[in-house]
Design a protein around this motif. Structure first.
Motif, short mmCIF file in Angstrom:
data_model
loop_
_atom_site.label_atom_id
_atom_site.label_comp_id
_atom_site.label_asym_id
_atom_site.label_seq_id
_atom_site.Cartn_x
_atom_site.Cartn_y
_atom_site.Cartn_z
N UNK A 407 -38.57 30.21 -32.98
CA UNK A 407 -40.00 30.28 -33.30
C UNK A 407 -40.64 28.90 -33.28
N UNK A 408 -39.95 27.92 -33.87
CA UNK A 408 -40.48 26.55 -33.88
C UNK A 408 -40.54 25.99 -32.46
N UNK A 409 -39.52 26.28 -31.65
CA UNK A 409 -39.52 25.79 -30.27
C UNK A 409 -40.70 26.37 -29.50
N UNK A 410 -40.94 27.67 -29.65
CA UNK A 410 -42.09 28.29 -28.97
C UNK A 410 -43.40 27.70 -29.45
N UNK A 411 -43.46 27.42 -30.77
CA UNK A 411 -44.68 26.82 -31.31
C UNK A 411 -44.90 25.44 -30.70
N UNK A 412 -43.83 24.66 -30.55
CA UNK A 412 -43.96 23.33 -29.95
C UNK A 412 -44.41 23.41 -28.49
N UNK A 413 -43.92 24.43 -27.78
CA UNK A 413 -44.37 24.62 -26.39
C UNK A 413 -45.88 24.80 -26.33
N UNK A 414 -46.40 25.65 -27.23
CA UNK A 414 -47.86 25.87 -27.28
C UNK A 414 -48.59 24.61 -27.72
N UNK A 415 -47.99 23.87 -28.66
CA UNK A 415 -48.58 22.62 -29.13
C UNK A 415 -48.72 21.62 -27.99
N UNK A 416 -47.65 21.51 -27.19
CA UNK A 416 -47.67 20.59 -26.04
C UNK A 416 -48.76 20.99 -25.04
N UNK A 417 -48.87 22.27 -24.77
CA UNK A 417 -49.91 22.75 -23.85
C UNK A 417 -51.30 22.43 -24.37
N UNK A 418 -51.49 22.65 -25.68
CA UNK A 418 -52.80 22.38 -26.28
C UNK A 418 -53.12 20.89 -26.24
N UNK A 419 -52.12 20.06 -26.56
CA UNK A 419 -52.35 18.61 -26.54
C UNK A 419 -52.66 18.12 -25.13
N UNK A 420 -51.98 18.72 -24.14
CA UNK A 420 -52.25 18.34 -22.74
C UNK A 420 -53.68 18.67 -22.35
N UNK A 421 -54.13 19.87 -22.77
CA UNK A 421 -55.51 20.28 -22.47
C UNK A 421 -56.50 19.37 -23.17
N UNK A 422 -56.23 19.05 -24.46
CA UNK A 422 -57.12 18.17 -25.21
C UNK A 422 -57.19 16.79 -24.58
N UNK A 423 -56.03 16.28 -24.16
CA UNK A 423 -55.98 14.96 -23.53
C UNK A 423 -56.79 14.95 -22.24
N UNK A 424 -56.66 16.01 -21.45
CA UNK A 424 -57.40 16.10 -20.18
C UNK A 424 -58.89 16.15 -20.42
N UNK A 425 -59.32 16.94 -21.41
CA UNK A 425 -60.74 17.05 -21.71
C UNK A 425 -61.31 15.75 -22.28
N UNK A 427 -60.17 12.74 -21.64
CA UNK A 427 -60.23 11.80 -20.51
C UNK A 427 -61.47 12.05 -19.66
N UNK A 428 -61.77 13.33 -19.42
CA UNK A 428 -62.96 13.69 -18.64
C UNK A 428 -64.24 13.27 -19.36
N UNK A 429 -64.24 13.47 -20.69
CA UNK A 429 -65.42 13.09 -21.47
C UNK A 429 -65.62 11.58 -21.45
N UNK A 430 -64.51 10.85 -21.60
CA UNK A 430 -64.58 9.38 -21.57
C UNK A 430 -65.08 8.90 -20.22
N UNK A 431 -64.66 9.58 -19.15
CA UNK A 431 -65.08 9.20 -17.79
C UNK A 431 -66.57 9.40 -17.60
N UNK A 432 -67.08 10.52 -18.12
CA UNK A 432 -68.51 10.79 -17.98
C UNK A 432 -69.34 9.74 -18.72
N UNK A 433 -68.86 9.36 -19.91
CA UNK A 433 -69.59 8.35 -20.69
C UNK A 433 -69.57 7.01 -19.97
N UNK A 434 -68.38 6.62 -19.44
CA UNK A 434 -68.22 5.33 -18.78
C UNK A 434 -69.05 5.25 -17.49
N UNK A 435 -69.21 6.38 -16.81
CA UNK A 435 -69.89 6.38 -15.51
C UNK A 435 -71.38 6.68 -15.62
#
Length: 442
Positions: A407-425, A427-435
Motif C-alpha cells: 500500500x505504501x509503495x503504491x502511494x509513493x508511485x502516485x506521489x511521484x506522479x503528482x510531484x512530476x506533474x507539479x514540477x512540470x506545471x 516550470x511552465x509557470x516560471x517560463x511564462x513569467x520569465x518570458x
C-alpha cells in the motif's frame, strides 16, 4: 524509498513460504500415523526453518538499515498520556518457603522446563539436596542457557529473571520469589518439573510439585496497574465531565458515560481487570460514531492501549487521522491533557519541498519471536496441533505486513506522479513569467 520497500517485501515473501512449509510439517506431525521418531525428524526441519526466519529477519537490510528485526516498528499514535501507574513484571512466589526440605525424591536429577518472556528452556539434571540448593542450581543452569541463547541471538536478547528470598519469618519459613527481568504484558516467567525433557506433559513425582501446587502465587506481567491517586481521580469523574478531543482539527466532546459509571481501585490493571482502557474506548468510539452520523466524516475505529502505565489512543486510520486532547478535568485524570498525535519509530520519507511534507513507514518484528513461533515444537502430537494455530497467526501477520508495504509503495508511485506533474506545471509557470514582454504590458 521504493527500492527499500521492495527489499523488505521480497524478504517477507520467503518468510511467507517458510511458514507455509512449517505448517505442512505441523499437520503431518499432528497425525497419529507419525511415530515419535518421525516427529523428531520433522522437528529437526522446523528448527532449521525457524533459524532461517531469524536469519532473514536479522540480516535483511537496505543501506545498512535493518528492515525486519523490529528496529523500524512503531506507529502513529494519538494521546500518549502521562503515567497512571507502573508496568509490572511476571513473577512466581512460593509462600512459606522451607529451604531445608528435600527438593528431589531419592536424589534424582530433575528435568525442568522454564519459560522466560516467550522463550522456552529445557534444563536437564537440576539437582539439590534441599529446596534452597535446588533453586540455586536452577538459577545457575538457567543463567547459563540464557547466556548461550543471547550469544546466538544478538537481536533477540532475553533478560535474566531474578531469584530472591523475601519476608524471612524463621529459618524454615520465608518467601521465595522468581521475577522476570522485563515488565509489561509480554513479561513471562513460569516453570514446570518434568519426568524427562521428551515428556513435557507429565510432572515428576516429587514433593516439590506438591509445594508448588499448594503454596505458589503466579503473577502475570502487566502493561500498567493504576496508582491509588489515579484510581481515585478517575473514579471521581462524573458524566458532566467531558473529554475534549480534536480530530483532524474538529472539536469533539466525549461523554464519559461508561467511565463515569464505573469504579476503579488501586492496582487494577489499566487494560485488565479494571477495564479502564475498554471503558474509555467505548466512550470515545461512541463520540466518533455520533460525529460520523451527523457529518458523514469517518475517522475510523479507535483503539485504546496501554504502554508502560500510560494510555495510548490511536485510530486505525493513523496515516490520515490526528488526535489531540485539550486540558480539562477528565483529560487530567486520564493523563491525556495536552497530548497529541506523533510518529514513534519507523522511517520518515520526505516527499515534498516544505517542512512537514513526509510520510511514516513502520515494519514490525518479523523474526520468530516477533511472529510468536520461536517456541514451536512438533515433536509431540499436542505440540504439533498447537503449532498449527500459531503458524496461522504468523502467516496472517506476514500477509498483513506485506499488504501494508504494498500500500505504501503504491502511494509513493502516485506521489511521484503528482510531484512530476507539479514540477512540470511550476516550470511552465516560471517560463511564462520569465518570458513576459514588459514593454508590451506598459
Amino acid at each position: 524509498m521504493i527500492s527499500l520497500i521492495q527489499t523488505a517485501e521480497g524478504a517477507l515473501n520467503e518468510t511467507h513460504s517458510i511458514l507455509q512449509r512449517m505448517r505442512e510439517l505441523s499437520v503431518q506431525a499432528a497425525n497419529d500415523t507419525a511415530t515419535d521418531d518421525d516427529r523428531a525428524a520433522l522437528q529437526d526441519e522446523v528448527k532449521q526453518l525457524k533459524s532461517e526466519i531469524d536469519r532473514i529477519g536479522t540480516d535483511t537490510e537496505f543501506n545498512t538499515k535493518k528492515l525486519l528485526n523490529g528496529d523500524l516498528s512503531g506507529s502513529q499514535v494519538g494521546g500518549v498520556g502521562s503515567k497512571l501507574g507502573d508496568a509490572t513484571a511476571a513473577s512466581i512466589k512460593i509462600d512459606n518457603f522451607d529451604p531445608t526440605t528435600n527438593a528431589i525424591t531419592s536424589g534424582i536429577s530433575q528435568e525442568v522446563q522454564v519459560k522466560v518472556d516467550g522463550q522456552t528452556f529445557n534444563l536437564s539434571g537440576v539437582t539439590g539436596a534441599d529446596h534452597f540448593e535446588f533453586f540455586q542450581n536452577l538459577e545457575s543452569a538457567l543463567s547459563s542457557e540464557i547466556d548461550t541463547y543471547n550469544t546466538n541471538n544478538p537481536n533477540a536478547q532475553i533478560t535474566k529473571p531474578k531469584f530472591e528470598i523475601t519476608d524471612v519469618q524463621s529459618e524454615t519459613s520465608m518467601d521465595f520469589v522468581i521475577t522476570s527481568g522485563t515488565t509489561g504484558s509480554s513479561s513471562q516467567i513460569e516453570f514446570r518439573i518434568l519426568e524427562d525433557t521428551g515428556n513435557t506433559t507429565a510432572p515428576a513425582n516429587t514433593d516439590l510439585i506438591t509445594k508448588l501446587a499448594d503454596d505458589t502465587t503466579w503473577e502475570a506481567g502487566s502493561d500498567g496497574q493504576l496508582s491509588a491517586a489515579s484510581a481515585q481521580a478517575i473514579s471521581d469523574l462524573e458524566s458532566i465531565d467531558k473529554l475534549t478531543m480534536s480530530v483532524n482539527g474538529n472539536k469533539i466532546d466525549v461523554d464519559l458515560t461508561t467511565v463515569a459509571a464505573a469504579s476503579y481501585s488501586a492496582n487494577d490493571e489499566i487494560a485488565g481487570t479494571g477495564k479502564l482502557s475498554a471503558d474509555l474506548k467505548t466512550d470515545i468510539q461512541a463520540a466518533l460514531d455520533k460525529y460520523e452520523e451527523l457529518t458523514g466524516t469517518d475517522f475510523g475505529n479507535v483503539d485504546v492501549k496501554v504502554k508502560d502505565g500510560s494510555l495510548v489512543i490511536e485510530s486505525d486510520k493513523a496515516d490520515t487521522v490526528t488526535i489531540e486532547f485539550a486540558k480539562g478535568t477528565a483529560a487530567d485524570a486520564l493523563g491525556l491533557s495536552g497530548t497529541g498525535t506523533s510518529n514513534t519509530g519507523g522511517l520518515d520519507f520526505h516527499i515534498g519541498a516544505n517542512k512537514g511534507q513526509s510520510i511514516n513507514l513502520q515494519i514490525n518484528d518479523m523474526t520468530t519471536k516477533g511472529l510468536n513461533v520461536a517456541d514451536i515444537d512438533i515433536s509431540t502430537r499436542e505440540g504439533a496441533d498447537n503449532a498449527i494455530k500459531s503458524l496461522d497467526d504468523a502467516i496472517k501477520s506476514v500477509s498483513t505486513e506485506r499488504a501494508n508495504l504494498g500500500a505504501v509503495q503504491n502511494r509513493l508511485d502516485h506521489t511521484i506522479n503528482n510531484l512530476s506533474t507539479s514540477s512540470e506545471n511550476l516550470t511552465a509557470a516560471e517560463s511564462r513569467i520569465r518570458d513576459v514582454d514588459y514593454a508590451l504590458a506598459a
